[in-house]
Every structure is written in structure tokens, then in C-alpha cells.
Design an enzyme around this catalytic site. Structure first.
Site, PDB file in Angstrom:
ATOM      1  CG  ASN A 150     -26.007  31.812  -9.459  1.00  0.00           C
ATOM      2  OD1 ASN A 150     -24.950  32.400  -9.623  1.00  0.00           O
ATOM      3  ND2 ASN A 150     -26.413  31.399  -8.279  1.00  0.00           N
ATOM      4  CB  VAL A 166     -25.641  32.474   3.067  1.00  0.00           C
ATOM      5  CG1 VAL A 166     -26.031  33.944   2.923  1.00  0.00           C
ATOM      6  CG2 VAL A 166     -25.504  31.815   1.710  1.00  0.00           C
ATOM      7  CB  CYS A 224     -25.471  28.246  -6.386  1.00  0.00           C
ATOM      8  SG  CYS A 224     -25.388  28.910  -4.728  1.00  0.00           S
ATOM      9  N   GLY A 256     -22.033  21.831 -11.100  1.00  0.00           N
ATOM     10  CA  GLY A 256     -22.644  21.240  -9.909  1.00  0.00           C
ATOM     11  C   GLY A 256     -22.667  22.247  -8.793  1.00  0.00           C
ATOM     12  CG  LEU A 278     -21.412  35.095  -0.447  1.00  0.00           C
ATOM     13  CD1 LEU A 278     -21.675  34.696   1.000  1.00  0.00           C
ATOM     14  CD2 LEU A 278     -20.429  36.247  -0.519  1.00  0.00           C
TER      15      LEU A 278
HETATM   16  C1  UDX Z   1     -21.871  30.031  -7.830  1.00  0.00           C
HETATM   17  C2  UDX Z   1     -21.795  31.497  -8.295  1.00  0.00           C
HETATM   18  O1  UDX Z   1     -20.578  31.706  -9.021  1.00  0.00           O
HETATM   19  C3  UDX Z   1     -21.934  32.438  -7.122  1.00  0.00           C
HETATM   20  O2  UDX Z   1     -21.895  33.797  -7.582  1.00  0.00           O
HETATM   21  C4  UDX Z   1     -23.260  32.129  -6.469  1.00  0.00           C
HETATM   22  O3  UDX Z   1     -23.728  33.022  -5.562  1.00  0.00           O
HETATM   23  C5  UDX Z   1     -23.239  30.688  -5.943  1.00  0.00           C
HETATM   24  O4  UDX Z   1     -23.054  29.838  -7.082  1.00  0.00           O
HETATM   25  P1  UDX Z   1     -20.224  28.211  -6.799  1.00  0.00           P
HETATM   26  O5  UDX Z   1     -21.377  27.261  -6.899  1.00  0.00           O
HETATM   27  O6  UDX Z   1     -19.447  28.262  -5.543  1.00  0.00           O
HETATM   28  O7  UDX Z   1     -20.724  29.725  -7.042  1.00  0.00           O
HETATM   29  O8  UDX Z   1     -19.228  27.835  -7.961  1.00  0.00           O
HETATM   30  P2  UDX Z   1     -18.608  28.366  -9.314  1.00  0.00           P
HETATM   31  O9  UDX Z   1     -17.158  28.551  -9.084  1.00  0.00           O
HETATM   32  O10 UDX Z   1     -19.336  29.523  -9.885  1.00  0.00           O
HETATM   33  O11 UDX Z   1     -18.810  27.064 -10.251  1.00  0.00           O
HETATM   34  C6  UDX Z   1     -20.093  26.432 -10.387  1.00  0.00           C
HETATM   35  C7  UDX Z   1     -20.000  25.150 -11.192  1.00  0.00           C
HETATM   36  O12 UDX Z   1     -19.793  25.399 -12.575  1.00  0.00           O
HETATM   37  C8  UDX Z   1     -18.884  24.189 -10.782  1.00  0.00           C
HETATM   38  O13 UDX Z   1     -19.394  22.869 -10.786  1.00  0.00           O
HETATM   39  C9  UDX Z   1     -17.869  24.325 -11.888  1.00  0.00           C
HETATM   40  O14 UDX Z   1     -17.084  23.164 -12.048  1.00  0.00           O
HETATM   41  C10 UDX Z   1     -18.788  24.522 -13.057  1.00  0.00           C
HETATM   42  N1  UDX Z   1     -18.165  25.129 -14.239  1.00  0.00           N
HETATM   43  C11 UDX Z   1     -17.592  26.365 -14.167  1.00  0.00           C
HETATM   44  C12 UDX Z   1     -18.185  24.448 -15.446  1.00  0.00           C
HETATM   45  O15 UDX Z   1     -18.715  23.337 -15.530  1.00  0.00           O
HETATM   46  N2  UDX Z   1     -17.632  25.027 -16.545  1.00  0.00           N
HETATM   47  C13 UDX Z   1     -17.069  26.230 -16.514  1.00  0.00           C
HETATM   48  O16 UDX Z   1     -16.605  26.705 -17.546  1.00  0.00           O
HETATM   49  C14 UDX Z   1     -17.031  26.933 -15.287  1.00  0.00           C
END
Ligand code: UDX
Length: 457
Positions: A213, A11, A278, A275, A158
Site C-alpha cells: 500500500n 475483512v 487503507c 483516501g 482486498l
Molecule cells: C487499497 C489497496 O488497493 C488494497 O490492495 C488494500 O488491501 C486496501 O487498500 P482501496 O482502498 O479499496 O484498496 O482502494 P484503491 O482502489 O486501491 O484506491 C485507493 C485510493 O487511491 C482511492 O482514494 C483512489 O481514488 C486513489 N487513487 C488511485 C488516486 O488518487 N490516484 C490514482 O492514480 C489511483
């Protein structure tokens, strides 16, 4: 403006680089001299799309430099941003050690000087942390009261892999503040950004971050629970169910007869669980925070509980078809928690592979970038896995192929003619119609025939 950022993790460094790219003069502080030396050579300590190039640009232009001494850097600063880590401790609550140590050091600086310095918290902290624990720490260390220094909370949104573009083109910027001087500082800091800005108190800012989140994670777990029900029933592919849901205009409006397909639909895809750094941590922290306030937080608890067992749905689904997994040649495709990153924190693959090893399956695995991190995270058990670089050849000899991360390259599976193999697509990367030669299984589809929808987009 002259800004100091404490913490050059994911960050802090992304924020510092992007603020510098918009013309601010930024000093990034880290306690590790090796990280500081690398940043000054434009070598980022993490991989993030576009970061290295932008860092190079702002180091060359002189808008960003890194250092180890916070007190020295503050001498000339118009504001300071705290962006140090807030890991979860064993009770699921966040560990404020680093944030409070940083606040104390800033307080010690404020004590020495006779000027107003806004202190902005960017680290994710549970609601009520900035205006209590952090404020108290600065007041104690400085011997001054809020107002003599400023206090704000400016959460980050982010996504890993898209952090630079998320910072440069945000949906909104939340300006949490406790005093007018800090609001004025935050408005000036973000003046180069034209998006909507929300000025609120710091605890509202903190809760916006968690709610954002938590709601996305709730959506994922809700869909996954329905998917598990569909798989338990048979004769349903939950993806057909979801297609029916996606056509509701409240999820997916039409403009001039064309579906908008908003990004929110990407968080309604059945799979083997969320996973990363966040979602699991934030939902857990929110749950623990409510607990401390005597609230049951039943929703957050359920979101975590569904997610906790979701990777094991892959194993359960396979066992129903294969029976005993012992000795089965299983190839796991994807180890990172999501595509476009080498991060394996809370990755579903850790649970899936551990369970396969427990069942004495013969496990091979592939990931384009995350193998090293995965092996480290799994520890000694990693010795029981064969990591492959040529996943297509490995697929030819495997009996079971599991897609655990939605890396686009794995969609080539449908072109390999893998006769008779079991393909468990735990991320809905492929369409079962494209794999007529294989036994297709997924989260929310146990392989029992369904009728395909007549017309889908
Ligand atoms: C997230 C938030 O989107 C972001 O705004 C925040 O500040 C930080 O956390 P990130 O952890 O980078 O970002 O990933 P993201 O792309 O949002 O996906 C999170 C998780 O959800 C991943 O493990 C993804 O595989 C999972 N996911 C996503 C699912 O299991 N099913 C879905 O339909 C969508």
C-alpha cells in the site's frame, strides 16, 4: 476444514464467505447480536459487490454461520483467524485494543484444552506485532508457549468494491508463520487456491502488506507533486506528460506490438489525492512505526504531506480562474473516496467541500450512493450543502462543476453542452478535447493552452 473467524467487518466477513465458498466450514464471530442475526439471514452488514449472493449461497449450503460466543465456536475449530479492526489512534499508530482482547480470549480457550490450535492474524498490524504483542498476550492468557499453540499472519489485499473477486482470485497469498504446524494449517486452508503462495515469517508478512500500500500511495503522491508543478508553470497538461511516461516499456510493456496497459498505470493518474480506509491509515502507521524506532521515514512523511494538501489544489486552481469563490454556485460530483463504494472515509470531497464552504461558495453535491455517509461524516456543516439527485439539471444552473470521484456516469458531462461553465475535473475522467464549450481545468492543468500530442493511445 473447520475455521473460526473473529470479527465480521469488511475483512472478516469477506474472508469467511469466500473460505466457505471454497468448501470450508466457517463460523464468523461478532460481539454484536444484530449483525450476527443478519448474517445468519444472509444479510451482509456492508455493501460489497457479489457478497450478498455468495453469502446466501454459503448460508444455504450450511458452510457458514455466525455466532456471538467465541469460546463455544472454538470448541470444534481447527484454526482461528483474527480479523477485528485496528483503527489509528491520534498519534497515527494503530490501536491494538481489539486485536489483543481477541488474542486474550483465544488464549483463555487454549488454556482449557490439550490440543494444538493455530491462531492466524488477518487484521493489518505493523511489523513485529504478531510475534511480540500478540504472541505474548496468547502466552500469558494460556499459560502455554508458542509451539503448544500456533501463530501465523495472513494479510489481506482486498480493494473495496472488488473484495470478493480479490479474495477468490488473488495475485498471491502470503503465509506468515512462526511454527511448522501453522504453515501446514495455512497451506491446507489455501489448498483450493492455485496462485503463488509466499511462506515467510510473520513480520515479513506484515511488512509486505504495508509496503504494497505504501508504494502505491507513494506513486500517487509523486505524480500529484509533478502535476502541481505543471499547473504552477502553465502551458503544460500533466496528462500529456504522463502519456509520455506511460509509453516507457518498463511501465507499459508491448507484447506482439500491443501495449499491455497494466493496472499499475491506474495508480499513476494525477488527482485530488488518495483516501479510503487503507492508504492513509497504513502510510501513517508505517510512518509512526518508523518514528518509534528512531527512523525519520522521510518518504512516508512526504507522501502524507502531499496527500494532505492535494484536495486543496482544486480550490487553489479554481481561485486562480474565478477569483473570489464567495457566492459562486459550485456543484461537486462525487462524495465517495472512489467509485463503486459508499465509503467516504478520508474522501477528498470532505476537504474540497469544507474549503468551498469556508470560501462561502454556494455548494450543491451529488453522489449515486454515498450522500448519507457523507452528510454524517461532515456533521453540522452538511446543512450548508444542497444534495441533488438529478445532477444533470444541477449542472445546468451551476457556474463551477467539480468532478471529485471518478463515477463513470459523470462522463455524460461532455454531452450536456454546458456553455461557458468551469469544469474542474479533479479525477481525469474526461478529455479536455471533449469539452470545447467549457473552461476545462484539472489537477496538473491550469487551463493555459498546450499543444495536444500528435499520436497517443
Ligand atoms: C487499497 C489497496 O488497493 C488494497 O490492495 C488494500 O488491501 C486496501 O487498500 P482501496 O482502498 O479499496 O484498496 O482502494 P484503491 O482502489 O486501491 O484506491 C485507493 C485510493 O487511491 C482511492 O482514494 C483512489 O481514488 C486513489 N487513487 C488511485 C488516486 O488518487 N490516484 C490514482 O492514480 C489511483
Amino acid at each position: 476444514m473447520r475455521i473460526v473467524i473473529a470479527g465480521t467487518g469488511y475483512v472478516g466477513l469477506v474472508s469467511g464467505t469466500c473460505l466457505a465458498a471454497k468448501g470450508h466450514n466457517v463460523i464468523c464471530i461478532d460481539i454484536k447480536p444484530s449483525i450476527v442475526a443478519n448474517i445468519n439471514k444472509a444479510i451482509p452488514p456492508i455493501y460489497e459487490e457479489g457478497l450478498e449472493a455468495l453469502l446466501q449461497q454459503v448460508i444455504t449450503s450450511g458452510h457458514l454461520k455466525a455466532g456471538v460466543d467465541l469460546q463455544v465456536a472454538l470448541t470444534d475449530a481447527e484454526g482461528v483467524i483474527i480479523a477485528v479492526g485496528t483503527p489509528n489512534n491520534t498519534q497515527g499508530t494503530i490501536d491494538l485494543t481489539y486485536v489483543l482482547a481477541c488474542a486474550r480470549e483465544i488464549g483463555a480457550y487454549i488454556k482449557k484444552v490439550d490440543r494444538f490450535l493455530p491462531v492466524i492474524v488477518k487484521s493489518t498490524v505493523v511489523p513485529g506485532t504478531t510475534d511480540t504483542a500478540i504472541k505474548n498476550e496468547i502466552e500469558q492468557a494460556s499459560g502455554k508457549k508458542l509451539g503448544q499453540f500456533g501463530l501465523g499472519m495472513n494479510p489481506e489485499f482486498l480493494r473495496e468494491g472488488k473484495a470478493v473477486s480479490d479474495f477468490m482470485e488473488p495475485d498471491r497469498i502470503v503465509l506468515g508463520y512462526e511454527d511448522e504446524g501453522t504453515l501446514a494449517f495455512l497451506q491446507a486452508l489455501y489448498a483450493p487456491w492455485g496462485c503463488e503462495k509466499l511462506a515467510v515469517n510473520t513480520r515479513t508478512a506484515e511488512l509486505i502488506k504495508y509496503t504494497n500500500n505504501a508504494l502505491l500511495a507513494t506513486q500517487i503522491s509523486a505524480v500529484n507533486e509533478i502535476a502541481n508543478l505543471a499547473a504552477a508553470m502553465g502551458g503544460i497538461d500533466v496528462q500529456d506528460v504522463m502519456r509520455g511516461v506511460y509509453l516507457d516499456k518498463r511501465w507499459n510493456p508491448s507484447i506482439d506490438g500491443q501495449r499491455v496497459n497494466p493496472e499499475i498505470l491506474a495508480y499513476l493518474v494525477p488527482g485530488c489525492g488518495f483516501g479510503g480506509s487503507c492508504f492513509p491509515k497504513d502510510v501513517q502507521a508505517l510512518h509512526a512505526h518508523g518514528d518509534q524506532l528512531g527512523l525519520p521515514m522521510a518518504m512516508m512523511k512526504a507522501v502524507l504531506s502531499v496527500n494532505d494538501t492535494q484536495p486543496l489544489e482544486v480550490i487553489a486552481g479554481l481561485k486562480k480562474v474565478v477569483g473570489d469563490l464567495a457566492g459562486q454556485r459550485c456543484l461537486v460530483l462525487g462524495l465517495a473516496f472512489k467509485p463503486e463504494t459508499d465509503d467516504v472515509r478520508e474522501s477528498a470531497s470532505l476537504r474540497i467541500i469544507s474549503a468551498l464552504l469556508d470560501h462561502k461558495a454556494q455548494v450543491s453535491a451529488h453522489d449515486p450512493v454515498a450522500v448519507k455517509n457523507f452528510a454524517t461524516a461532515l456533521g453540522p456543516r452538511s446543512n450548508g450543502i444542497t444534495y441533488v439527485s438529478d445532477w444533470k439539471s444541477a449542472a445546468a444552473t451551476a457556474e463551477v462543476i467539480i468532478i471529485a470521484t471518478k463515477w463513470p456516469e459523470y462522463s455524460a458531462l461532455s454531452t450536456l453542452g454546458l456553455q461557458g461553465k468551469i469544469i474542474f475535473d479533479a479525477r481525469r475522467l474526461l478529455k479536455k478535447e471533449d469539452l470545447p464549450f467549457a473552461r476545462y481545468l484539472s489537477i496538473g492543468y491550469n487551463g493555459h493552452a498546450t499543444r495536444s500530442p500528435l499520436k497517443v493511445r
